[in-house]
Design a protein around this motif. Structure first.
Motif: not given
Length: 354
Positions: A71, A183-184, A187
């Protein structure tokens, strides 16, 4: 008057025939009595060693034991993606880069502040040695250095978040981002799988799990590779059974070079192995064992007679029951239910089992 001689002759012939017939029946009865009563027809079995080992058969899908969903550690925009699905990557290799321009600017500011704090600290330390600066001023200058160093370390870490790297040697099995995407934090960007740690997870009955243990060798046959059986081993056994199925999950580790041999995640693996080995044991049909209170017995056939024999039974495997003691190889035993039989009863064998 002439008919009487003829009538007498007929009576004489009939009497002769009757006497002859009665003589034949008597002879037949005497012959039958001489042979004696015939025994009860029964089925028998000769006691020979058998293999009553339990066989475990199961199947499962090959999968990586280590699967990493990599991530993002910060929010931002993807500048570049450097790998494709199927690429083998090494530990520390950069997989993607994110736009961290703002973080870099903040890092430069933090470095400048740290440099300034260190210069101020050195000046204060010199003044303290000459008795000009007070201890409080010295401690304040030292604290400012520590705060500045901490701020610099923070922004160095945030800049490093812009480099998405592999945590270990793996293969990219999924890619979820493209350059230019925003993107966060947290994520998922990639899925990585360790191909040097392939396993098969399968459920084993609670009746069979007692005969398995970690480290035990397990033969694995893959449908996709029928000519290349693998020698795997049990890596782990779950401590509890699943409530619904009562199956215990067993993890079987394939050889470390399985992927090099052509094994891929998703292949179907089959396992067939003997457990609770009981080779060369004596056994009789389970139905041939009678119960007499807490005793168990069979009838041994000797000289066309039944002889009561107490035995110690063992495990049951299908229609067979192990005999731990009480019988010897080569003996002939009644192969059917003995409930209506008696010790010493005459029998004749009309069929064989086994």
């Amino acid at each position: 008057m002439r008919q009487r001689p003829m009538l007498g002759a007929l009576i004489l012939v009939a009497a002769t025939w009757l006497l002859s017939g009665c003589g034949n029946d008597a002879e037949a009865e005497a012959s039958a009595n001489a042979e004696g009563p015939r025994g009860t027809p029964v089925a028998a079995i000769e006691i020979t060693p058998r293999d009553l080992s339990r066989t475990l058969s199961a199947s499962g899908t090959v999968e990586p034991r280590v699967r990493i969903r990599l991530a993002s550690r910060t929010a931002g925009t993807i500048d570049d993606v450097l790998v494709e699905v199927g690429d083998a990557v090494e530990q520390g290799q950069v997989l993607a880069r994110m736009d961290v321009s703002e973080e870099r600017a903040e890092l430069e500011r933090a470095r400048a502040q740290a440099d300034e704090a260190r210069v101020n600290y050195q000046r204060t330390a010199e003044l303290r040695e000459r008795g000009v600066a007070s201890p409080a001023e010295y401690q304040r200058a030292l604290s400012e250095v520590r705060v500045a160093d901490s701020e610099q370390s923070l922004w160095e870490t945030r800049v490093a978040f812009g480099r998405v790297t592999a945590p270990r040697d793996t293969v990219v099995t999924a890619r979820y981002v493209e350059p230019g995407e925003a993107v966060q934090a947290q994520e998922t960007l990639f899925e990585l799988s360790a191909m040097d740690a392939l396993v098969i997870r399968l459920g084993v009955s609670e009746l069979d799990i007692a005969h398995l243990e970690p480290g035990q060798t397990v033969p694995v046959q893959l449908d996709a590779m029928p000519d290349n059986p693998l020698e795997a081993s049990i890596r782990r056994i779950d401590p509890a059974a699943e409530p619904g199925s009562r199956l215990v999950m067993v993890e079987i580790a394939l050889p470390a070079d399985a992927a090099e041999q052509g094994v891929r995640p998703g292949y179907l693996g089959r396992i067939r192995m003997a457990i609770d080995r009981r080779a060369d044991v004596l056994a009789v049909p389970a139905a041939a064992i009678g119960e007499d209170g807490d005793k168990r017995y069979v009838y041994v056939i000797e000289d066309e007679q039944l002889h009561y024999r107490e035995i110690e039974p063992g495990v049951t495997r299908g229609p067979w029951r192990e005999v731990v003691s009480g019988l010897e190889p080569g003996e002939v035993v009644l192969a059917t239910n003995p409930i209506d039989m008696q010790d010493g009863q005459a029998v004749r064998i009309v069929g064989w089992r086994g």
